[in-house]
Design a protein around this motif. Sequence first.
Motif, PDB file in Angstrom:
ATOM      1  N   VAL A 178       3.374 -47.064  73.574  1.00 37.09           N
ATOM      2  CA  VAL A 178       4.545 -45.980  73.650  1.00 37.09           C
ATOM      3  C   VAL A 178       4.726 -44.902  72.703  1.00 37.09           C
ATOM      4  O   VAL A 178       3.799 -44.908  72.067  1.00 37.09           O
ATOM      5  N   ILE A 179       5.764 -44.272  73.574  1.00 33.84           N
ATOM      6  CA  ILE A 179       5.306 -42.630  73.419  1.00 33.84           C
ATOM      7  C   ILE A 179       6.946 -42.913  72.980  1.00 33.84           C
ATOM      8  O   ILE A 179       7.696 -42.686  74.124  1.00 33.84           O
ATOM      9  N   THR A 180       7.419 -41.692  71.701  1.00 36.81           N
ATOM     10  CA  THR A 180       8.218 -41.141  71.206  1.00 36.81           C
ATOM     11  C   THR A 180       8.232 -39.860  70.888  1.00 36.81           C
ATOM     12  O   THR A 180       6.943 -39.325  70.642  1.00 36.81           O
ATOM     13  N   GLY A 181       9.281 -39.448  71.233  1.00 38.98           N
ATOM     14  CA  GLY A 181       9.175 -37.670  70.958  1.00 38.98           C
ATOM     15  C   GLY A 181       8.526 -37.130  71.632  1.00 38.98           C
ATOM     16  O   GLY A 181       7.735 -36.068  71.344  1.00 38.98           O
ATOM     17  N   PHE A 182       8.269 -37.599  72.835  1.00 37.55           N
ATOM     18  CA  PHE A 182       6.930 -37.028  73.797  1.00 37.55           C
ATOM     19  C   PHE A 182       7.270 -36.905  74.597  1.00 37.55           C
ATOM     20  O   PHE A 182       7.252 -37.973  75.489  1.00 37.55           O
ATOM     21  N   THR A 183       7.887 -35.846  76.461  1.00 34.25           N
ATOM     22  CA  THR A 183       7.492 -35.724  78.143  1.00 34.25           C
ATOM     23  C   THR A 183       6.861 -34.714  78.374  1.00 34.25           C
ATOM     24  O   THR A 183       6.425 -34.210  77.466  1.00 34.25           O
ATOM     25  N   HIS A 184       6.290 -34.981  79.252  1.00 29.14           N
ATOM     26  CA  HIS A 184       5.429 -34.119  79.917  1.00 29.14           C
ATOM     27  C   HIS A 184       6.596 -32.583  79.803  1.00 29.14           C
ATOM     28  O   HIS A 184       5.974 -31.857  81.154  1.00 29.14           O
ATOM     29  N   ARG A 185       7.679 -32.131  79.870  1.00 33.30           N
ATOM     30  CA  ARG A 185       8.533 -30.706  80.068  1.00 33.30           C
ATOM     31  C   ARG A 185       8.661 -30.095  78.884  1.00 33.30           C
ATOM     32  O   ARG A 185      10.191 -31.271  78.068  1.00 33.30           O
ATOM     33  N   ILE A 186       8.145 -28.981  78.838  1.00 33.05           N
ATOM     34  CA  ILE A 186       8.779 -29.360  76.918  1.00 33.05           C
ATOM     35  C   ILE A 186      10.006 -27.933  77.132  1.00 33.05           C
ATOM     36  O   ILE A 186      10.130 -27.196  78.174  1.00 33.05           O
ATOM     37  N   ALA A 187      10.601 -27.852  76.361  1.00 32.02           N
ATOM     38  CA  ALA A 187      11.616 -27.348  75.935  1.00 32.02           C
ATOM     39  C   ALA A 187      11.729 -25.870  75.622  1.00 32.02           C
ATOM     40  O   ALA A 187      11.835 -25.499  74.437  1.00 32.02           O
ATOM     41  N   PRO A 188      11.637 -24.757  76.183  1.00 30.50           N
ATOM     42  CA  PRO A 188      11.081 -22.972  76.164  1.00 30.50           C
ATOM     43  C   PRO A 188      12.094 -22.500  75.527  1.00 30.50           C
ATOM     44  O   PRO A 188      11.539 -21.051  74.255  1.00 30.50           O
ATOM     45  N   LEU A 189      13.516 -22.822  75.731  1.00 26.42           N
ATOM     46  CA  LEU A 189      14.269 -22.424  74.730  1.00 26.42           C
ATOM     47  C   LEU A 189      14.671 -22.992  73.439  1.00 26.42           C
ATOM     48  O   LEU A 189      14.979 -21.438  72.444  1.00 26.42           O
ATOM     49  N   GLY A 288      16.469 -30.650  77.691  1.00 26.00           N
ATOM     50  CA  GLY A 288      17.232 -29.694  77.665  1.00 26.00           C
ATOM     51  C   GLY A 288      17.491 -28.572  79.002  1.00 26.00           C
ATOM     52  O   GLY A 288      16.811 -30.176  80.465  1.00 26.00           O
ATOM     53  N   PRO A 289      18.578 -28.323  79.808  1.00 25.39           N
ATOM     54  CA  PRO A 289      18.537 -27.904  81.012  1.00 25.39           C
ATOM     55  C   PRO A 289      17.471 -27.801  81.934  1.00 25.39           C
ATOM     56  O   PRO A 289      17.214 -28.062  83.230  1.00 25.39           O
ATOM     57  N   VAL A 290      16.013 -26.535  81.276  1.00 28.27           N
ATOM     58  CA  VAL A 290      15.406 -26.569  82.080  1.00 28.27           C
ATOM     59  C   VAL A 290      13.716 -27.530  81.586  1.00 28.27           C
ATOM     60  O   VAL A 290      12.771 -26.861  81.940  1.00 28.27           O
ATOM     61  N   ALA A 291      13.933 -28.521  81.059  1.00 27.52           N
ATOM     62  CA  ALA A 291      13.150 -29.474  80.337  1.00 27.52           C
ATOM     63  C   ALA A 291      13.351 -30.770  81.326  1.00 27.52           C
ATOM     64  O   ALA A 291      13.771 -30.682  82.153  1.00 27.52           O
ATOM     65  N   SER A 292      13.321 -31.466  80.275  1.00 29.26           N
ATOM     66  CA  SER A 292      13.139 -33.101  80.632  1.00 29.26           C
ATOM     67  C   SER A 292      14.578 -33.175  80.110  1.00 29.26           C
ATOM     68  O   SER A 292      15.363 -33.080  79.517  1.00 29.26           O
ATOM     69  N   ASP A 293      15.556 -33.755  81.419  1.00 27.60           N
ATOM     70  CA  ASP A 293      16.685 -34.864  81.105  1.00 27.60           C
ATOM     71  C   ASP A 293      16.759 -36.124  80.303  1.00 27.60           C
ATOM     72  O   ASP A 293      16.156 -36.900  81.293  1.00 27.60           O
ATOM     73  N   CYS A 294      17.108 -36.137  79.317  1.00 27.10           N
ATOM     74  CA  CYS A 294      17.359 -36.904  78.268  1.00 27.10           C
ATOM     75  C   CYS A 294      18.926 -37.157  78.309  1.00 27.10           C
ATOM     76  O   CYS A 294      18.825 -38.346  77.040  1.00 27.10           O
ATOM     77  N   SER A 295      19.260 -37.696  78.979  1.00 23.59           N
ATOM     78  CA  SER A 295      20.696 -37.667  78.442  1.00 23.59           C
ATOM     79  C   SER A 295      21.586 -39.312  78.830  1.00 23.59           C
ATOM     80  O   SER A 295      21.753 -39.391  78.528  1.00 23.59           O
ATOM     81  N   SER A 296      20.129 -39.638  79.744  1.00 26.33           N
ATOM     82  CA  SER A 296      20.951 -41.478  79.865  1.00 26.33           C
ATOM     83  C   SER A 296      18.950 -41.537  79.974  1.00 26.33           C
ATOM     84  O   SER A 296      18.077 -41.257  80.655  1.00 26.33           O
ATOM     85  N   ALA A 297      18.759 -43.084  79.953  1.00 26.23           N
ATOM     86  CA  ALA A 297      17.653 -43.779  79.923  1.00 26.23           C
ATOM     87  C   ALA A 297      17.048 -43.498  81.657  1.00 26.23           C
ATOM     88  O   ALA A 297      15.913 -43.122  81.537  1.00 26.23           O
ATOM     89  N   GLU A 298      17.864 -43.949  82.433  1.00 25.69           N
ATOM     90  CA  GLU A 298      17.671 -43.745  83.860  1.00 25.69           C
ATOM     91  C   GLU A 298      16.570 -42.502  84.105  1.00 25.69           C
ATOM     92  O   GLU A 298      15.781 -41.777  85.079  1.00 25.69           O
ATOM     93  N   SER A 299      17.511 -41.299  84.065  1.00 21.59           N
ATOM     94  CA  SER A 299      17.473 -39.919  83.602  1.00 21.59           C
ATOM     95  C   SER A 299      16.275 -39.866  83.857  1.00 21.59           C
ATOM     96  O   SER A 299      14.851 -38.910  83.947  1.00 21.59           O
ATOM     97  N   LEU A 300      15.911 -39.609  82.456  1.00 17.16           N
ATOM     98  CA  LEU A 300      14.237 -39.772  81.752  1.00 17.16           C
ATOM     99  C   LEU A 300      13.245 -40.459  82.207  1.00 17.16           C
ATOM    100  O   LEU A 300      12.520 -39.910  82.188  1.00 17.16           O
ATOM    101  N   ARG A 301      13.649 -41.907  82.804  1.00 17.91           N
ATOM    102  CA  ARG A 301      12.600 -42.398  83.344  1.00 17.91           C
ATOM    103  C   ARG A 301      12.145 -41.501  84.791  1.00 17.91           C
ATOM    104  O   ARG A 301      11.378 -41.408  85.397  1.00 17.91           O
ATOM    105  N   GLN A 302      13.274 -41.301  85.755  1.00 19.17           N
ATOM    106  CA  GLN A 302      13.074 -40.348  86.610  1.00 19.17           C
ATOM    107  C   GLN A 302      12.316 -38.816  86.300  1.00 19.17           C
ATOM    108  O   GLN A 302      11.710 -38.632  87.686  1.00 19.17           O
ATOM    109  N   GLY A 303      12.666 -37.882  86.026  1.00 18.63           N
ATOM    110  CA  GLY A 303      11.765 -37.063  85.309  1.00 18.63           C
ATOM    111  C   GLY A 303      10.265 -37.512  85.198  1.00 18.63           C
ATOM    112  O   GLY A 303       9.020 -36.533  85.529  1.00 18.63           O
ATOM    113  N   GLU A 304      10.453 -38.664  84.842  1.00 13.72           N
ATOM    114  CA  GLU A 304       8.656 -38.366  83.509  1.00 13.72           C
ATOM    115  C   GLU A 304       7.628 -39.616  85.116  1.00 13.72           C
ATOM    116  O   GLU A 304       6.793 -40.098  84.443  1.00 13.72           O
TER     117      GLU A 304
END
Length: 349
Positions: A178-189, A288-304
């Motif tokens: 279980v991974i929480t608070g971590f994706t493969h794209r950091i939000a530089p801004l 964020g806009p240039v990082a991971s799309d966490c707006s929904s579970a599906e958008s997060l899944r697609q990105g990861e």
Amino acid sequence: MRFLLRRLAAAVAMLCAGALLVPVQASAAEAACRDLDIPVSLVAMPLLGLKDQTMYGRLCVPPGGSHTLQVLVPGGTYNSAYYDPPGLPETRSFRKAANNAGYATLAVDRVGSGRSSKPLSGLLTASAQANAVHHAIQSMRTGTLGARFDKIVLVGHSLGSATTLIEAATFHDVDGVVITGFTHRIAPLTVVPTVAALSPAALDERMSKVVGLDPGYLTTMTGTRYTAFHNPGLFVQQVVDVDEATKDLIAPGEMVDAVLIGLVLPYSRGINVPVLVAMGDKDTVFCGPVASDCSSAESLRQGEAGYYSPEARLRTFVVPGYGHSINFAPNAPLLHDAVTGWMNEMVGR
């Protein structure tokens, strides 16, 4: 008269049964907990088997026991209290939710933090922490500390998730991740406030009193916890106060290879067991806009999805309305329920 006596006897029997049931129901949510000092090493195969470090862990087992253990690894400047914050409502306790669901938990302090040993900060990396967690897992599988578990799931948060990812992909000794608070794209801004909150632990009134620290250890400056880890979630003074009171340490090296291995390399594709990724939809560190799309579970899944193997059977979950440290969110029970449901389906008790 006989009829009345039978009714009276039945009523007494029901009252007695009720009296007997009350303690059972009250204890159903109570887990048996004990503190462990687990011998570990920062290297995968220590010379002559010498485990020269100690990892603190609080083991909690629900009534009736459990065949499955969740090993809970906190993030940087956090310790095991992240999973069971003292003085806050039980709705913020990941540990109690897991125990109530029938799973045992081992909430650990990363080496260099909490009640674990404090080696030279230069020795601490995310990979070294993964080695230490691996040794702890082996102890829980073999029962060398008195408790043995058939199945183990690693649960990480933030830097602890990077450690979890590295451990699972390297040693293949767990049944789920279980991974929480971590994706493969950091939000530089928007990650700047979190990084800027760090300063030498020697300058912190409380952390400077910890014995055995060298100048390389860092912590967060007083008054920065909300901006660094909770923003833009609901500001609750009690939550922020508890987070400040339980804050802990981090070593710079932990962040360096967490980024290199956890973010740059597709190392997570080596994980061959089920994976759940959970994020706050307002996480300013990774979303964020240039990082991971966490707006929904599906958008997060697609990105990861591309960072995990088919064997991971990746599932995702988003906690609405909160930032990085989602276990402090008012709606944290949504996270707890999501993890429990995933555990029940993918791993089992």
